[in-house]
Each structure stands twice: as structure tokens, then as C-alpha cells.
Motif scaffolding. Structure first.
Motif, PDB file in Angstrom:
ATOM      1  N   ILE A  65      18.909  -4.324 -26.435  1.00 26.64           N
ATOM      2  CA  ILE A  65      18.694  -4.447 -24.994  1.00 26.64           C
ATOM      3  C   ILE A  65      18.013  -3.185 -24.495  1.00 26.64           C
ATOM      4  O   ILE A  65      18.486  -2.070 -24.743  1.00 26.64           O
ATOM      5  N   PRO A  66      16.874  -3.286 -23.777  1.00 28.40           N
ATOM      6  CA  PRO A  66      16.184  -2.094 -23.324  1.00 28.40           C
ATOM      7  C   PRO A  66      16.954  -1.398 -22.223  1.00 28.40           C
ATOM      8  O   PRO A  66      17.744  -1.990 -21.500  1.00 28.40           O
ATOM      9  N   THR A  67      16.734  -0.102 -22.094  1.00 28.69           N
ATOM     10  CA  THR A  67      17.312   0.661 -21.007  1.00 28.69           C
ATOM     11  C   THR A  67      16.590   0.310 -19.723  1.00 28.69           C
ATOM     12  O   THR A  67      15.521  -0.311 -19.745  1.00 28.69           O
ATOM     13  N   PRO A  68      17.123   0.702 -18.524  1.00 30.84           N
ATOM     14  CA  PRO A  68      16.436   0.392 -17.280  1.00 30.84           C
ATOM     15  C   PRO A  68      15.001   0.903 -17.261  1.00 30.84           C
ATOM     16  O   PRO A  68      14.101   0.207 -16.796  1.00 30.84           O
ATOM     17  N   ALA A  69      14.780   2.100 -17.764  1.00 30.82           N
ATOM     18  CA  ALA A  69      13.417   2.627 -17.742  1.00 30.82           C
ATOM     19  C   ALA A  69      12.499   1.804 -18.633  1.00 30.82           C
ATOM     20  O   ALA A  69      11.343   1.539 -18.307  1.00 30.82           O
ATOM     21  N   GLU A  70      13.046   1.361 -19.795  1.00 27.10           N
ATOM     22  CA  GLU A  70      12.241   0.554 -20.701  1.00 27.10           C
ATOM     23  C   GLU A  70      12.001  -0.828 -20.125  1.00 27.10           C
ATOM     24  O   GLU A  70      10.964  -1.440 -20.357  1.00 27.10           O
ATOM     25  N   ALA A  71      12.985  -1.333 -19.361  1.00 24.93           N
ATOM     26  CA  ALA A  71      12.886  -2.704 -18.848  1.00 24.93           C
ATOM     27  C   ALA A  71      11.856  -2.831 -17.750  1.00 24.93           C
ATOM     28  O   ALA A  71      11.215  -3.860 -17.607  1.00 24.93           O
ATOM     29  N   THR A  72      11.692  -1.816 -16.927  1.00 26.73           N
ATOM     30  CA  THR A  72      10.783  -1.924 -15.793  1.00 26.73           C
ATOM     31  C   THR A  72       9.360  -1.553 -16.133  1.00 26.73           C
ATOM     32  O   THR A  72       8.425  -1.993 -15.474  1.00 26.73           O
ATOM     33  N   ARG A 110       9.252  -6.689 -24.980  1.00 24.48           N
ATOM     34  CA  ARG A 110      10.530  -5.966 -24.958  1.00 24.48           C
ATOM     35  C   ARG A 110      10.922  -5.616 -23.522  1.00 24.48           C
ATOM     36  O   ARG A 110      11.348  -4.504 -23.225  1.00 24.48           O
ATOM     37  N   SER A 111      10.774  -6.593 -22.647  1.00 24.29           N
ATOM     38  CA  SER A 111      11.066  -6.395 -21.224  1.00 24.29           C
ATOM     39  C   SER A 111      11.376  -7.740 -20.596  1.00 24.29           C
ATOM     40  O   SER A 111      10.771  -8.756 -20.959  1.00 24.29           O
ATOM     41  N   PRO A 112      12.323  -7.797 -19.625  1.00 26.72           N
ATOM     42  CA  PRO A 112      12.592  -9.057 -18.925  1.00 26.72           C
ATOM     43  C   PRO A 112      11.550  -9.380 -17.861  1.00 26.72           C
ATOM     44  O   PRO A 112      11.629 -10.427 -17.226  1.00 26.72           O
ATOM     45  N   ARG A 145      11.161  -6.697  -8.860  1.00 24.38           N
ATOM     46  CA  ARG A 145      11.230  -5.241  -8.769  1.00 24.38           C
ATOM     47  C   ARG A 145      12.672  -4.765  -8.653  1.00 24.38           C
ATOM     48  O   ARG A 145      13.038  -3.721  -9.199  1.00 24.38           O
ATOM     49  N   LEU A 146      13.506  -5.538  -7.977  1.00 27.85           N
ATOM     50  CA  LEU A 146      14.906  -5.157  -7.795  1.00 27.85           C
ATOM     51  C   LEU A 146      15.757  -5.461  -9.019  1.00 27.85           C
ATOM     52  O   LEU A 146      16.586  -4.642  -9.433  1.00 27.85           O
ATOM     53  N   TRP A 147      15.535  -6.631  -9.620  1.00 26.18           N
ATOM     54  CA  TRP A 147      16.467  -7.117 -10.639  1.00 26.18           C
ATOM     55  C   TRP A 147      16.059  -6.810 -12.069  1.00 26.18           C
ATOM     56  O   TRP A 147      16.905  -6.886 -12.970  1.00 26.18           O
ATOM     57  N   ASN A 148      14.800  -6.503 -12.340  1.00 31.58           N
ATOM     58  CA  ASN A 148      14.392  -6.196 -13.714  1.00 31.58           C
ATOM     59  C   ASN A 148      15.252  -5.120 -14.373  1.00 31.58           C
ATOM     60  O   ASN A 148      15.718  -5.289 -15.503  1.00 31.58           O
ATOM     61  N   PRO A 149      15.493  -3.976 -13.707  1.00 33.26           N
ATOM     62  CA  PRO A 149      16.310  -2.951 -14.363  1.00 33.26           C
ATOM     63  C   PRO A 149      17.731  -3.418 -14.654  1.00 33.26           C
ATOM     64  O   PRO A 149      18.301  -3.067 -15.688  1.00 33.26           O
ATOM     65  N   LEU A 150      18.301  -4.217 -13.749  1.00 33.40           N
ATOM     66  CA  LEU A 150      19.680  -4.650 -13.938  1.00 33.40           C
ATOM     67  C   LEU A 150      19.798  -5.696 -15.033  1.00 33.40           C
ATOM     68  O   LEU A 150      20.752  -5.685 -15.817  1.00 33.40           O
ATOM     69  N   ILE A 151      18.828  -6.623 -15.105  1.00 32.57           N
ATOM     70  CA  ILE A 151      18.850  -7.622 -16.170  1.00 32.57           C
ATOM     71  C   ILE A 151      18.707  -6.942 -17.522  1.00 32.57           C
ATOM     72  O   ILE A 151      19.286  -7.368 -18.530  1.00 32.57           O
ATOM     73  N   GLY A 152      17.951  -5.841 -17.571  1.00 33.96           N
ATOM     74  CA  GLY A 152      17.780  -5.124 -18.823  1.00 33.96           C
ATOM     75  C   GLY A 152      18.964  -4.269 -19.199  1.00 33.96           C
ATOM     76  O   GLY A 152      19.207  -4.017 -20.381  1.00 33.96           O
TER      77      GLY A 152
END
Length: 396
Positions: free
Chosen positions: A2-9, A143-145, A269-276
Motif C-alpha cells: 500500500i503506498p504512503t500518502p505522498a506516494e498515493a497523491t 501504484r496509486s489510487p 484530491r481529498l480522498w486519494n491520500p486516505l484511500i492510499g
């Protein structure tokens, strides 16, 4: 992993402009099949109900017909996806969506409209499932949602377009709702053309019959999805009718629907970091709890500010629920099982949608239009409780 928030966004935004543009064009699928084909009916409902002398139960039955078609389409999507692949299935769904919207303008006969809305439901499910599979595979490659959330947020564009254009049009010519459906069909044909080459994956498509729906470990998620489907659609279907019954000005209805669409477009923009970063059950629980609160907020006060907060919060969460469920499926099943599992979940979703609008409308006929908001709040809150207990594990 699972990617970290920085990796996810970041990944999708840092990739080539061509890939970002492709993700946005694929999102025209949900803009057409959901934002236009399904949710525009809520805006046209007051004019159609007045012109055709419907009860709220009859009005809700058209949404139920759309949902029954969606149920059939969800069953077909799994079969067509295995035989033709998600790209061809997506193309077919987009074309059928545009044709069904055009057919809705042909006649005011109740049976004809029921048939057209059913066909639109079948087409919408094909787009929903096939596009979700394509977005899931692109998310795995990136590798990102982000491809998933962008895809589902496309519905917000369709809602915003409808909110900005349909209420003023219906005010000037309340009996000319067929022309509105023709305009929506034109938008759908343009969306079909623009999204055509974006509906692809960066790896060979799986067309074999080896994949199977994997519902056992995801049954709590499926139950929460069923409750959400039965509840959320009542808010979108009857919001305009509720406001019209309270003699809300046209500019307010138009503004609120536009805000609903803007909220949905801003959701990635809001939910990508949280889903990741968060466990899937926590994301889904949070989304459903916010939906229940947003719909209940509209019952607390009819002030413009409170209603604006309600629709912004609702818009910013309701189309992220399918994205969160899709991400849950992607993390809990093997790649060859994504399409059949997503198709099975869409069948569950369609079953909830089939019952929800009719039941909410029937209750509102014996109480008031505001009962539809109570229905949404109660079912979304119940779904949040169920989702809180589900923690699916990744496949071996």
C-alpha cells in the motif's frame, strides 16, 4: 504494498500529460453513464411530474426501472468482460447510454419512459463495471489510487453540467423536457467520442474464464454497499422535488446541483491520500458516516448556507464510495478476479438502487418529501456501522 500518502497523491500527477489526459477522458464514462444518464432525472423530475401528472411513487418507479436495468447490466458486464474484455464492453455501454437518453425524449407514455430508463440502466452498468476494471488496472500500473478516484469523480462533471443548465431551461419551458433529454444525449455522444481511445489498459486484457467473484471475505463490504445503494439514490432523486415542494427559487436548485457536482469532482484530491494510507474499512466507514450526516443536515435547516454545506459534503463523498469499494476489491482479490467480483458488487449495488427510490417515494407520498432525506440518512448510517466491522485481508 500500500503506498504512503505522498506516494498515493503524486505518481499520476507526475506522469506524462498523455496519461493524465487519458485518465480524465476515461472519467467521461461516469460523467455520461452516471452524472447525466442517472442523476439528471432528479432535475427533470419536477417538470416531468407536473406535465405527466405523476405521484411520487410513480416518479420513484422510473428510478427503480433504471436500477433494474442496472442490475441486468451488472450481470451482463461480467459475461461480456470475460468474452470481449473491458475495452469493448466500455465502448458498447457508452454507445447504448447515448441512444437510451435520446429514446427518453421520444414519448411521454409511461411504458415508453420505463423502457428507456431501463435501457439506460443496462448501459450504465456496462460502463461502470468495465471502466472500473480499466481504472483498477491502471491504478495498479501507476501504484496509486488516483486513476480509480478520478474515474468515479467524473460523475461530478455530468451533475455540474446538468445543475447549471437544466433548472433554468425547465423554468423557461417546463413542458419541453424532451428537448432537455435530446441535449443530454448529444453530450453523451460527445463523451463517447472523447473517451473512446482512453478506454484501454497498459497490459494485455484478460478475457479468460479463470476469474471468479470472491464475495466470501467481502460480505460485510457487500452488505454496506447494498444499504448505501438503497439510501444514497433517494437524496439525488428527490432533492429537487423536495426543494420545489418548499417553493425554493430556481437559482437555488441550480446552484445546489452545481455544488453537488463540484464536490464530486473535487473528491479525488481529498480522498486519494486516505484511500492510499488508511485501511479500506476505515475509509468506507468514514465516507458512509459523512453521507448520513450530510443528508441529515438538510433536515435540520432549510437555510441556503446549511443546504450548500449539505450538498458539498454529499457531493464530496457519495461517488467516492464506489471508488473505495473498488479499491477494497483490488486489494482483497487477485487481478483475474477483479472483473467478476466488481460485477457481483455492482449487482448488489443495483439491487439496492432498485428498491430504494420506490420505497422512499412511497413513504414520502404518505408523509412528506422530506421523508426521502430521512431514508437516506438512516440507510447510510446503518451502512457505516456494518462497514466498520469489515476488515478484508489481501489474497494469498
Amino acid at each position: 504494498m500500500i503506498p504512503t500518502p505522498a506516494e498515493a497523491t503524486g505518481p499520476l500527477l507526475r506522469q506524462a500529460p498523455a496519461r493524465r489526459w487519458a485518465a480524465a477522458r476515461l472519467a467521461l464514462g461516469t460523467a455520461s453513464a452516471l452524472g447525466i444518464s442517472r442523476f439528471a432525472y432528479g432535475l427533470l423530475l419536477p417538470a416531468m411530474r407536473t406535465d405527466l401528472h405523476w405521484s411520487l411513487a410513480q416518479a420513484g418507479a422510473l428510478t427503480t426501472a433504471n436500477s433494474l436495468g442496472y442490475l441486468l447490466g451488472a450481470l451482463l458486464a461480467g459475461v461480456l468482460g470475460r468474452r470481449w474484455g473491458p475495452t469493448a464492453t466500455f465502448h458498447l455501454g457508452m454507445m447504448l447510454t447515448a441512444l437510451a437518453l435520446a429514446a427518453t425524449a421520444v414519448s411521454g407514455a409511461y411504458l415508453a419512459l420505463l423502457t428507456a430508463r431501463t435501457a439506460a440502466g443496462v448501459a450504465g452498468a456496462l460502463v461502470f463495471v468495465a471502466g472500473g476494471v480499466i481504472a483498477s488496472r491502471n491504478a495498479a500500473a501507476a501504484r496509486s489510487p488516483a486513476p480509480i478516484t478520478i474515474y468515479f469523480s467524473g460523475a461530478g462533471l455530468g451533475i455540474a453540467v446538468c445543475g447549471a443548465s437544466l433548472p433554468p431551461l425547465m423554468t423557461r419551458a417546463p413542458h419541453d423536457w424532451p428537448s432537455a433529454w435530446i441535449g443530454l444525449a448529444a453530450f453523451a455522444f460527445l463523451a463517447t467520442a472523447a473517451s473512446w481511445t482512453a478506454a484501454r489498459v497498459d497490459e494485455p486484457e484478460l478475457r479468460s474464464a479463470t476469474g471468479r467473484p470472491r464475495m466470501g471475505r467481502l460480505w460485510r463490504t457487500a452488505l454496506a454497499y447494498l444499504l448505501f445503494a438503497g439510501g444514497y439514490i433517494a437524496y439525488v432523486t428527490f432533492l429537487s422535488a423536495t426543494l420545489a415542494q418548499d417553493h425554493a427559487p430556481v437559482w437555488l436548485i441550480s446552484t445546489l446541483w452545481t455544488l453537488l457536482g463540484i464536490g464530486a469532482m473535487a473528491a479525488p484530491r481529498l480522498w486519494n491520500p486516505l484511500i492510499g494510507a488508511w485501511p479500506p474499512a476505515r475509509v468506507l466507514t468514514t465516507l458512509l458516516a459523512l453521507l448520513g450526516g450530510a443528508s441529515a443536515l438538510a433536515l435540520v435547516s432549510t437555510s441556503y448556507a446549511v443546504l450548500a454545506i449539505s450538498v458539498l459534503a454529499y457531493g464530496g463523498t457519495f461517488m467516492t464510495v464506489p471508488a473505495a469499494v473498488t479499491a477494497t476489491i483490488r486489494g482483497a482479490t487477485r487481478p483475474e478476479d477483479w472483473a467478476p467480483t466488481l460485477s457481483a458488487f455492482t449487482t448488489v449495488f443495483a439491487a439496492g438502487q432498485a428498491v430504494g427510490p420506490w420505497a422512499a417515494g412511497a413513504i414520502a407520498d404518505h408523509t412528506s418529501a422530506g421523508a426521502t432525506l430521512v431514508w437516506t440518512a438512516a440507510l447510510c448510517a446503518s451502512a457505516a456501522v456494518v462497514a466498520a466491522t469489515g476488515r478484508p485481508k489481501p489474497p494469498r
